[in-house]
Design a protein around this motif. Structure first.
Motif, PDB file in Angstrom:
ATOM      1  N   ALA A  57     -20.453  34.635  10.130  1.00 33.63           N
ATOM      2  CA  ALA A  57     -21.010  33.488   9.395  1.00 33.63           C
ATOM      3  C   ALA A  57     -19.917  32.480   9.065  1.00 33.63           C
ATOM      4  O   ALA A  57     -18.802  32.844   8.676  1.00 33.63           O
ATOM      5  CB  ALA A  57     -21.690  33.965   8.115  1.00 33.63           C
ATOM      6  N   ARG A  58     -20.274  31.202   9.191  1.00 33.08           N
ATOM      7  CA  ARG A  58     -19.323  30.128   8.896  1.00 33.08           C
ATOM      8  C   ARG A  58     -19.717  29.312   7.672  1.00 33.08           C
ATOM      9  O   ARG A  58     -18.836  28.800   6.974  1.00 33.08           O
ATOM     10  CB  ARG A  58     -19.204  29.206  10.112  1.00 33.08           C
ATOM     11  CG  ARG A  58     -18.629  29.878  11.346  1.00 33.08           C
ATOM     12  CD  ARG A  58     -18.454  28.881  12.468  1.00 33.08           C
ATOM     13  NE  ARG A  58     -17.806  29.489  13.640  1.00 33.08           N
ATOM     14  CZ  ARG A  58     -17.470  28.823  14.724  1.00 33.08           C
ATOM     15  NH1 ARG A  58     -17.715  27.511  14.798  1.00 33.08           N
ATOM     16  NH2 ARG A  58     -16.888  29.439  15.735  1.00 33.08           N
ATOM     17  N   THR A  59     -21.014  29.163   7.433  1.00 40.03           N
ATOM     18  CA  THR A  59     -21.428  28.273   6.341  1.00 40.03           C
ATOM     19  C   THR A  59     -22.327  28.941   5.310  1.00 40.03           C
ATOM     20  O   THR A  59     -22.212  28.648   4.118  1.00 40.03           O
ATOM     21  CB  THR A  59     -22.161  27.035   6.899  1.00 40.03           C
ATOM     22  OG1 THR A  59     -23.299  27.469   7.654  1.00 40.03           O
ATOM     23  CG2 THR A  59     -21.231  26.218   7.789  1.00 40.03           C
ATOM     24  N   VAL A  89     -17.949  30.940   2.835  1.00 38.30           N
ATOM     25  CA  VAL A  89     -19.377  30.947   3.171  1.00 38.30           C
ATOM     26  C   VAL A  89     -20.183  30.965   1.881  1.00 38.30           C
ATOM     27  O   VAL A  89     -19.868  31.718   0.948  1.00 38.30           O
ATOM     28  CB  VAL A  89     -19.716  32.179   4.035  1.00 38.30           C
ATOM     29  CG1 VAL A  89     -21.222  32.257   4.315  1.00 38.30           C
ATOM     30  CG2 VAL A  89     -18.926  32.150   5.334  1.00 38.30           C
ATOM     31  N   ASP A 146     -26.260  31.130   8.778  1.00 30.24           N
ATOM     32  CA  ASP A 146     -25.911  29.796   9.298  1.00 30.24           C
ATOM     33  C   ASP A 146     -27.124  29.011   9.783  1.00 30.24           C
ATOM     34  O   ASP A 146     -26.975  28.056  10.564  1.00 30.24           O
ATOM     35  CB  ASP A 146     -24.888  29.907  10.438  1.00 30.24           C
ATOM     36  CG  ASP A 146     -23.518  30.353   9.954  1.00 30.24           C
ATOM     37  OD1 ASP A 146     -23.276  30.307   8.729  1.00 30.24           O
ATOM     38  OD2 ASP A 146     -22.706  30.781  10.796  1.00 30.24           O
TER      39      ASP A 146
END
Length: 430
Positions: A57-59, A89, A146
């Motif tokens: 996960a990035r966001t 995140v 995301d």
């Protein structure tokens, strides 16, 4: 700073004021095409996939679940969420106050202090050692990462979904979705967490109350359906009834807690009477005896109409899946019992995909052929007279319980933000 206490405690002692009820969602999501759907059977398939998605996960991570236990699965979930929050995140989790009611303060505080936004659905203290918030539970199991990948089904974050748990390990299913339908699941999960989401326009509202026959012939079609205590009280049950009426060749339903209403029972019976091969896979080794007693009250009615009933006896069945003909399936959190169909917050995905349908059929075919006991009208277990009497009373009590519960003083379950005192100065309430 002293380490957080590991004492088992009630959430109210350490939580912020209520956020409010989960948002009312006056939307009936449309069929979305061009999706990739993957069947995940049991924790062996589910946990590695969902944890890997969270690690990438990035966001954003959105999670709703009924149960988390502080076992090897719950502890891995905690660590994965902490790591995600520490790398920036935005992590929002919604835990049910009954199913997650035994989580320790230390478990929650560690998440909170890492920056995880924790919400508890309808927490309540024990009275005389017993929990009282049994009904109208947050029973959904949804993860969205995301906004691009979603997981939805019946699997909780607990080690009893793994075979090495032993004879009480649960047999269950979830689905991984990638594609346009994830936007709808994300929209729904955002609203339920109390966070802003894009508006659905008026022409997108209440437009799905048409026959399930109105669909594209292309594979990869996915639609989110849900049950709440507002305008969508019967949506999941209505979908079952519609597809049963349209079934032409086969129906397979595998469901853990089976005592639906008379109208749904009638549609199952009617499908078998007109020549559809209808098979039910139900619990033979239940985790709650009352479920078995109630389900068996329906056996004579269904078997005499040609419905095939198989009891899964190797371990508790926890699945909530069904398929109709060669292309329609559903996977989700909703049982076919009064709690799921009349009281709990539930979510299923509907899937029109021939390859997915074929895979689910093959898995259920193997389950019923090699791991189940077939019932028949002359051999179906009836038990002693007192068993039948108790079963009759239990069945009809459970059928009418939601209506009776409606006469009680109003109780509106709410979300509460968990804020540990040590971390309250940097936690952003939702």
């Amino acid at each position: 700073m002293n380490p957080p206490s590991m004492e088992k405690t009630t959430v109210e002692q350490i939580s912020a004021p209520p956020i409010g009820e989960p948002a009312a969602v006056d939307v009936e999501y449309a069929w979305q095409g061009n999706n990739r759907v993957v069947l995940l059977e049991n924790g062996e398939a589910y946990f590695p996939r969902v944890f890997e998605a969270m690690r990438q996960a990035r966001t954003e991570i959105l999670l709703e679940t009924f149960i988390v236990f502080e076992d090897k699965v719950g502890n891995e979930l905690q660590q994965v969420l902490i790591e995600a929050a520490r790398r920036g995140v935005r992590v929002t989790v919604s835990f049910d106050g009954f199913g997650c009611g035994e989580l320790s303060t230390g478990y929650l505080a560690a998440l909170n202090e890492a920056g995880v936004h924790i919400q508890i659905f309808d927490p309540a203290p024990k009275h005389l050692g017993f929990r009282t918030n049994w009904f109208r539970r947050l029973h959904r199991k949804i993860v969205v990462v995301d906004g691009t990948i979603a997981f939805l089904g019946g699997i909780n974050f607990s080690a009893d979904h793994l075979a090495d748990f032993g004879p009480e390990a649960k047999q269950d299913y979830s689905v991984e979705v990638q594609g346009p339908a994830v936007a709808d699941i994300h929209h729904f999960a955002l609203l339920q967490s109390g966070r802003p989401a894009r508006a659905k326009y008026w022409w997108q509202r209440r437009r799905q109350r048409r026959s399930e026959l109105a669909f594209s012939d292309h594979d990869g079609q996915v639609r989110l359906v849900y049950r709440d205590n507002g305008d969508h009280r019967t949506d999941i049950e209505e979908v079952y009834r519609q597809v049963l009426r349209s079934a032409q060749r086969r129906v397979v339903i595998a469901n853990a807690y089976f005592f639906p209403g008379y109208r749904l029972l009638r549609e199952i019976r009617n499908a078998a009477r007109r020549g559809v091969a209808v098979r039910l896979i139900l619990q033979g080794q239940p985790d709650m005896l009352v479920a078995k007693l109630a389900a068996r009250m329906t056996y004579d009615y269904l078997l005499k109409s040609g419905v095939q009933i198989h009891e899964y006896c190797e371990r508790p069945l926890h699945g909530k899946v069904a398929l109709v003909d060669e292309d329609w399936c559903t996977v989700g959190s909703s049982n076919l019992d009064p709690l799921s169909l009349s009281m709990n917050l539930e979510a299923n995905v509907l899937i029109r995909d021939r390859a997915f349908n074929r895979e689910l059929f093959e898995r259920l075919e193997d389950l019923s052929a090699n791991h189940c006991k077939a019932m028949s009208p002359d051999k179906a277990p009836r038990g002693r007279v007192w068993h039948m009497t108790v079963g009759f009373l239990v069945f009809h009590f459970l059928r009418h319980f939601p209506a009776w519960a409606g006469w009680l003083p109003a109780h509106k379950p709410r979300l509460k933000a968990f804020i540990h005192p040590a971390g309250s100065d940097h936690h952003e309430p939702l």
